[in-house]
Scaffold this motif. Structure first.
Motif, PDB file in Angstrom:
ATOM      1  N   LYS A  50       1.972 -34.157 -73.748  1.00 18.08           N
ATOM      2  CA  LYS A  50       3.051 -34.861 -74.432  1.00 18.08           C
ATOM      3  C   LYS A  50       3.111 -34.450 -75.909  1.00 18.08           C
ATOM      4  O   LYS A  50       2.100 -34.114 -76.524  1.00 18.08           O
ATOM      5  CB  LYS A  50       2.851 -36.372 -74.336  1.00 18.08           C
ATOM      6  CG  LYS A  50       3.129 -36.928 -72.950  1.00 18.08           C
ATOM      7  CD  LYS A  50       3.114 -38.447 -72.954  1.00 18.08           C
ATOM      8  CE  LYS A  50       3.423 -38.975 -71.554  1.00 18.08           C
ATOM      9  NZ  LYS A  50       3.432 -40.441 -71.494  1.00 18.08           N
ATOM     10  N   CYS A  95      11.579 -38.530 -73.345  1.00 21.83           N
ATOM     11  CA  CYS A  95      11.014 -37.268 -72.838  1.00 21.83           C
ATOM     12  C   CYS A  95      11.916 -36.138 -73.334  1.00 21.83           C
ATOM     13  O   CYS A  95      13.097 -36.087 -72.999  1.00 21.83           O
ATOM     14  CB  CYS A  95      10.976 -37.337 -71.312  1.00 21.83           C
ATOM     15  SG  CYS A  95      10.422 -35.809 -70.554  1.00 21.83           S
ATOM     16  N   TYR A 134       8.641 -33.871 -67.888  1.00 26.79           N
ATOM     17  CA  TYR A 134       8.922 -35.106 -67.159  1.00 26.79           C
ATOM     18  C   TYR A 134       7.761 -35.590 -66.286  1.00 26.79           C
ATOM     19  O   TYR A 134       7.541 -36.803 -66.160  1.00 26.79           O
ATOM     20  CB  TYR A 134      10.203 -34.954 -66.319  1.00 26.79           C
ATOM     21  CG  TYR A 134      10.591 -36.229 -65.623  1.00 26.79           C
ATOM     22  CD1 TYR A 134      11.044 -37.327 -66.343  1.00 26.79           C
ATOM     23  CD2 TYR A 134      10.475 -36.345 -64.233  1.00 26.79           C
ATOM     24  CE1 TYR A 134      11.381 -38.503 -65.714  1.00 26.79           C
ATOM     25  CE2 TYR A 134      10.811 -37.527 -63.594  1.00 26.79           C
ATOM     26  CZ  TYR A 134      11.266 -38.603 -64.339  1.00 26.79           C
ATOM     27  OH  TYR A 134      11.595 -39.776 -63.709  1.00 26.79           O
ATOM     28  N   PHE A 192       5.722 -38.277 -67.712  1.00 28.06           N
ATOM     29  CA  PHE A 192       6.383 -39.564 -67.968  1.00 28.06           C
ATOM     30  C   PHE A 192       6.736 -40.298 -66.679  1.00 28.06           C
ATOM     31  O   PHE A 192       6.937 -41.501 -66.684  1.00 28.06           O
ATOM     32  CB  PHE A 192       7.691 -39.338 -68.752  1.00 28.06           C
ATOM     33  CG  PHE A 192       7.479 -38.943 -70.177  1.00 28.06           C
ATOM     34  CD1 PHE A 192       7.473 -39.899 -71.185  1.00 28.06           C
ATOM     35  CD2 PHE A 192       7.265 -37.621 -70.531  1.00 28.06           C
ATOM     36  CE1 PHE A 192       7.276 -39.537 -72.515  1.00 28.06           C
ATOM     37  CE2 PHE A 192       7.069 -37.251 -71.858  1.00 28.06           C
ATOM     38  CZ  PHE A 192       7.075 -38.211 -72.846  1.00 28.06           C
ATOM     39  N   LEU A 201      15.567 -39.219 -70.721  1.00 27.92           N
ATOM     40  CA  LEU A 201      15.227 -37.832 -70.379  1.00 27.92           C
ATOM     41  C   LEU A 201      16.255 -36.889 -70.997  1.00 27.92           C
ATOM     42  O   LEU A 201      17.403 -36.814 -70.540  1.00 27.92           O
ATOM     43  CB  LEU A 201      15.189 -37.677 -68.848  1.00 27.92           C
ATOM     44  CG  LEU A 201      15.043 -36.258 -68.300  1.00 27.92           C
ATOM     45  CD1 LEU A 201      13.816 -35.544 -68.870  1.00 27.92           C
ATOM     46  CD2 LEU A 201      14.981 -36.293 -66.770  1.00 27.92           C
TER      47      LEU A 201
END
Lengths: 245, 245
Positions: free
Chosen positions: A154, B13, B19, B22, B147
């Motif tokens: 992240k 994100c 992704y 998350f 996203l």
């Protein structure tokens, strides 16, 4: 002719998981993991370590330990029981490490170093060697990618701020330019934070993690600028000290 | 008990490539591709389209065309020759699309919609439906992930700014909280840019791409706030209009 035909490109990659989109084997890659891996690595070379061998897994680290190496190994900020020490820069005191080889495995930093190994050169960056790194990049006059180690793939704030600080300095040289959105964002965040970086990173998740594990004694140290001219560089399978003017 | 035990989590994100870190199948996922896919999709529903079928490949889009569907398909901002139209919101005029089904394939937007399909709900966000979306998220009182479609898996500025605008509004409700670094960064960048968003995104790579392809007539439109209460939502394999109060 390409997007960068007017200069050497400066790019910031926010996570190892995004690196394939940036990969350029002709570029210098600066690996950044401010809290705490790259700050610790720079400290180790500042204090005279000979070689630092990054390994990807704890199993490898343990095998080296069995062969008699000094081993630094942690996960999620916690030192592993078989290791000599963890990820705090304070562990790398001159009396403990001078002229020694150390094997090193961390949560995020090691992986970032290894995925960039095909590039022209992988160097290790942090506030501790900011100006030396800037001078080196400008003297090489090559494309540069700042690879933030992040946290488990992240984005993180503290690596991004340093990336902003570094690329802003590099871009002051007119041989360099950028059309990279993450570079612009990193610079803007750095300029928001620079007057009080330690205050700004109060909201960073890693800052809270370190606090919870009582590892936050290193915050100010890891944000100290220009303690050294040392630049650790990857050679084959180990890090050593780059020979610079 | 987890990191978010004091409220519903809000996360941003920055790229479809991030992704997996998350993913939370219990969350609402807001897909964002401001320039231009999600702005175009919201416009289509505002103007009465019945269903919009996102497809991943141009081959699929072409097959639908052969079956008689209206098809919107582009790559890198350029309309494909077999398609009825491309990715500009201006294509989706009421007289062309009302009560029709449209098949839709774009560079980045479609992929982001499909990778999130296992989540509680996938909705489509943009400035055009900002307040409606905020109200919907708060009324559902669930974890939310914004996203950003980005550009070829890279971070982009224009999606990040919208993410910041949206999550800042949601976080004003005390049932929501965040410990996500990219959420903090998105909010800070939004607050830097909000007084002159069109000026700020001059440095965005996509803004330059659109200009080069003479597709930048949509910039102001795509940054217009609250033109509609429509929220497109994914049902099985197609987008339809969410039934909200």
């Amino acid at each position: 002719m390409n997007d960068y035909d007017t200069g050497k490109s400066v790019e910031v990659c926010f996570s190892p998981a995004l690196y394939t989109g940036f990969r350029n084997d002709d570029a210098i890659v600066v690996v950044v993991d401010i809290l705490r891996a790259t700050s610790a690595i720079i400290t180790a070379f500042m204090n005279g370590v000979r070689r630092l061998i990054p390994v990807a897994t704890l199993e490898e680290a343990r095998e080296y330990k069995d062969k008699g190496y000094l081993v630094a190994a942690e996960r999620d900020g916690i030192v592993r029981d078989f290791a000599d020490f963890g990820n705090s820069p304070y562990n790398f005191r001159r009396e403990a490490i001078e002229n020694r080889d150390i094997v090193y495995s961390t949560t995020n930093g090691t992986h970032s170093i290894m995925i960039a190994k095909e590039s022209y050169r992988v160097v290790i960056g942090g506030y501790l060697n900011l100006s030396a790194l800037t001078d080196y990049i400008i003297s090489e006059n090559r494309n540069v990618i700042v690879l933030c180690a992040g946290w488990k793939n992240k984005f993180n704030i503290e690596d991004t701020l340093f990336a902003g600080a570094l690329v802003e300095q590099v871009l002051q040289n007119q041989n360099f330019m950028t059309i990279c959105d993450s570079t612009h964002a990193a610079i803007d965040l750095w300029n928001l934070a620079r007057k009080d970086v330690l205050g700004y990173i109060e909201k960073a998740a890693q800052r809270q993690r370190l606090k919870k594990n009582q590892l936050d004694d290193v915050l100010e140290y890891c944000h100290t600028t220009d303690l050294t001219r040392c630049i650790p560089v990857l050679e084959e399978y180990y890090l050593t000290k780059l020979d610079v003017k």
